[in-house]
Write an enzyme that holds these catalytic residues in place. Structure first.
Site, short mmCIF file in Angstrom:
data_model
loop_
_atom_site.label_atom_id
_atom_site.label_comp_id
_atom_site.label_asym_id
_atom_site.label_seq_id
_atom_site.Cartn_x
_atom_site.Cartn_y
_atom_site.Cartn_z
N LYS A 47 0.85 -1.19 0.00
CA LYS A 47 0.00 0.00 0.00
C LYS A 47 0.88 1.24 0.00
CE LYS A 47 -1.99 2.63 3.02
NZ LYS A 47 -1.79 3.92 2.32
N GLU A 105 9.58 0.80 10.89
CA GLU A 105 10.61 1.82 10.75
C GLU A 105 9.90 3.14 11.01
OE1 GLU A 105 12.66 4.47 9.87
OE2 GLU A 105 12.75 3.93 7.73
N CYS A 133 12.99 10.40 8.30
CA CYS A 133 12.85 9.82 9.63
C CYS A 133 14.14 9.99 10.42
CB CYS A 133 12.47 8.36 9.51
SG CYS A 133 13.44 7.48 8.31
P1 NAI Z 1 1.28 7.86 8.75
O1 NAI Z 1 2.03 6.98 9.67
O2 NAI Z 1 -0.17 8.12 9.04
O3 NAI Z 1 1.35 7.29 7.25
C1 NAI Z 1 2.31 6.38 6.76
C2 NAI Z 1 1.61 5.26 6.00
O4 NAI Z 1 0.77 4.55 6.90
C3 NAI Z 1 0.70 5.72 4.87
O5 NAI Z 1 0.74 4.78 3.82
C4 NAI Z 1 -0.67 5.68 5.52
O6 NAI Z 1 -1.73 5.53 4.60
C5 NAI Z 1 -0.56 4.47 6.40
N1 NAI Z 1 -1.48 4.41 7.52
C6 NAI Z 1 -2.05 5.45 8.20
N2 NAI Z 1 -2.87 5.00 9.16
C7 NAI Z 1 -2.85 3.65 9.10
C8 NAI Z 1 -3.50 2.60 9.83
N3 NAI Z 1 -4.33 2.88 10.83
N4 NAI Z 1 -3.23 1.32 9.51
C9 NAI Z 1 -2.37 1.03 8.51
N5 NAI Z 1 -1.74 1.97 7.77
C10 NAI Z 1 -1.97 3.27 8.06
O7 NAI Z 1 2.04 9.23 8.68
P2 NAI Z 1 1.50 10.66 8.15
O8 NAI Z 1 0.19 10.99 8.76
O9 NAI Z 1 1.58 10.68 6.68
O10 NAI Z 1 2.60 11.61 8.76
C11 NAI Z 1 2.52 11.95 10.15
C12 NAI Z 1 3.88 11.98 10.79
O11 NAI Z 1 4.46 10.68 10.74
C13 NAI Z 1 4.90 12.87 10.12
O12 NAI Z 1 4.76 14.20 10.53
C14 NAI Z 1 6.17 12.24 10.59
O13 NAI Z 1 6.46 12.69 11.89
C15 NAI Z 1 5.86 10.76 10.63
N6 NAI Z 1 6.30 10.06 9.42
C16 NAI Z 1 7.45 9.33 9.48
C17 NAI Z 1 7.94 8.72 8.35
C18 NAI Z 1 9.20 7.93 8.37
O14 NAI Z 1 9.89 7.87 7.37
N7 NAI Z 1 9.52 7.26 9.46
C19 NAI Z 1 7.27 8.86 7.06
C20 NAI Z 1 6.04 9.59 7.10
C21 NAI Z 1 5.60 10.18 8.26
#
Ligand code: NAI
Ligand code: MG
Length: 493
Positions: free
Chosen positions: A187, A263, A297
């Site tokens: 996804k 991660e 990250c």
């Molecule tokens: P997120 O964690 O909500 O999104 C990342 C992925 O998870 C996306 O594909 C999203 O559709 C999916 N996702 C969201 N809710 C889910 C659920 N309940 N079950 C399964 N999959 C789910 O992150 P978001 O809202 O885009 O960004 C929020 C914060 O997260 C950022 O400000 C940052 O601090 C952090 N982040 C960290 C990343 C990293 O590389 N470690 C990458 C993106 C965000």
């Protein structure tokens, strides 16, 4: 709505697939819904893609399961390697298109995006090389038996990726999973679905059998949650927020105890000691926080500077940050483009407001850049204290804090004073100091006199709340294999 559309970018025009990719075909979602993806440079929609939800995940899992038990099982390890290296070749062949897609959909500078394409191809080729070099052991316990281990694929793998490196995260995830013979339901992030769909087309062209890789565009709370809770997915790999990482682990526990690798976030310290080469350190500190608009990250967002060089550091760092070219992703000189979305823009701006309100000093930046698009000025806060929210929480934008420390010991103590443990760096010209500090820091990666230099041969992942498991390198292969022990009793007659 159709399954393909011609998209014009400032660099080139190309054909963008729009469907869900299941069984090597682009299809509409069961519910018939679509959603728009936005260009963060001008805040306008690029295209609408088909949206997948729970029922589509179920269909994709069936396709992945039947490939796993069918055609994919017959493909030899060497042939798996050949498919991966061929896919790598296609990424490089289409580098201009893929870089343009990333610049358009994510907002990263097109020159940086080309770096992502090259790194993605390198990653796939690296794992292609591993495919026929994954062996078990033979274990001698006594003369009457033969014991050996097999490294078998885990099975159907759910993979959920974020929007900050859409293509690169796709490659990091599929490389080790395919090398070890698994099948995948991927996804992509709802903010950046386009490059994943384009690569899906290349996966078919490379000759992967149907159902080996399935790509679902969709939202976290629907498609993502369905993957985490699925009873017929054997493993889930996730990159994103710590909040969602926890939910995924809970869902895995509540469903079939699928294997989990995570991660997650970070608040990584970047330490500058008095004997550092200051000019070089500042180059790395600048790259450490402002690369990819701070949406990393492992961003070096907490800069800890020894008091002996603190004032000089601030003066030079301010000058350096103000030289970063912020603007249109399609300008090849651009270093920093817009943040990915309105939500991320608002989140970062609210942290900046909070930092100002708490009395931190704005050394540079602190405002919107321009009047259109999700652009934010490179922002440095100084004179911060440890209790400030901007020092504690991941901001995930072009915003850093500079803290004064009085000794190496204090630097280590402050560096480790966080729930996170993804990365860190120390800048010093003394090898003893470098190794002593590296050993003392609780983080998955420590850079000495550099920052953000990831490589597919090097394992990457988090201590503490930054994650579980390691991606990249040979370590990632362990997440995608089950070890089976076979004990054969040798008949004495
Ligand atoms: P997120 O964690 O909500 O999104 C990342 C992925 O998870 C996306 O594909 C999203 O559709 C999916 N996702 C969201 N809710 C889910 C659920 N309940 N079950 C399964 N999959 C789910 O992150 P978001 O809202 O885009 O960004 C929020 C914060 O997260 C950022 O400000 C940052 O601090 C952090 N982040 C960290 C990343 C990293 O590389 N470690 C990458 C993106 C965000
Ligand atoms: Mg977008």
């Amino acid at each position: 709505m159709s399954l393909c559309q011609t998209v014009q970018t400032p660099a080139l025009t190309y054909e963008q697939p729009l469907g869900l990719f299941i069984n090597n075909e682009f299809v509409k979602g069961v519910e018939g819904k679509t959603f728009e993806t936005i260009n963060p440079h001008n805040e306008k929609p690029i295209v609408a893609v088909h949206e997948g939800a729970e029922e589509d995940v179920n269909i994709a899992v069936k396709a992945a399961r039947s490939a796993l038990n069918g055609e994919w099982k017959q493909v030899t390890p060497s042939e798996r390697g050949r498919l991966l290296t061929r896919l790598a070749d296609f990424l490089e062949r289409d580098i201009e298109t893929l870089a343009a897609i990333e610049a358009l959909d994510n907002g990263k500078g097109v020159t940086m995006a080309k770096g992502d394409v090259t790194a993605s191809a390198g990653c796939l080729r690296y794992y292609g090389g591993w495919a026929d070099k994954i062996y078990g052991q033979t274990i001698d316990t006594d003369t009457n038996s033969l014991t050996y281990t097999r490294h078998e694929p885990v099975g159907v793998c759910g993979q959920i990726i974020p929007w900050n490196f859409p293509l690169l995260m796709f490659a990091w995830k599929i490389g080790p999973a395919l090398a070890t013979g698994n099948t995948i339901v991927m996804k992509t992030a709802e903010q950046t679905p386009l490059s994943g769909l384009y690569v899906a087309k290349l996966i078919k062209e490379a000759g992967f059998p149907p159902g080996v890789v399935n790509v679902i565009s969709g939202f976290g709370r629907t498609a993502g949650a369905a993957i985490a809770a699925h009873m017929d997915i054997d493993k889930v790999a996730f990159t994103g927020s710590t909040l969602v990482g926890r939910q995924i682990m809970k869902s895995a526990a509540d469903s079939n105890l699928k294997k989990v690798t995570l991660e997650l976030g970070g608040k990584s310290p970047n330490i500058v000691l008095p004997d550092a080469n200051l000019e070089e350190a500042i180059e790395w500190v600048n790259l450490g926080i402002f690369f990819n608009h701070g949406q990393c990250c492992c961003a070096g967002s907490r800069i800890l500077v020894h008091e002996a060089v603190y004032e000089k550091f601030l003066e030079l760092f301010k000058k350096r940050a103000e030289q970063n070219k912020v603007g249109d992703p399609f300008n090849t000189e651009t270093f920093q483009g817009p943040q990915v979305s309105q939500i991320q823009y608002d989140r970062i701006m609210s942290y900046i407001k909070d930092g100002k309100g708490a009395g931190a000093k704005v050394v540079t930046g602190g405002d919107r850049h321009g009047s259109e698009g999700y652009y934010i000025q490179p922002t440095i806060f100084a004179d911060v204290t440890e209790d400030m929210t901007i020092v504690k929480e991941e901001i995930f934008g072009p915003v850093c804090t500079v803290q004064k420390v009085r000794s190496e010991e204090e630097a280590i103590q402050v560096a480790n004073d966080t729930n996170y443990g993804l990365a860190a760096a120390v800048h010093t010209t003394n090898i003893n100091t470098a190794i002593r500090v590296s050993n003392a820091i609780k983080a998955g990666t420590v850079w000495v006199n550099n920052y953000n230099t990831l490589h597919y041969q090097m394992p990457f992942g988090g201590f503490k709340e930054s994650g579980i498991g390691r991606e990249l390198g040979s370590y990632a292969l362990e997440n995608y294999t089950e070890v089976k022990t076979v004990r054969v009793h040798l008949s004495q007659s």
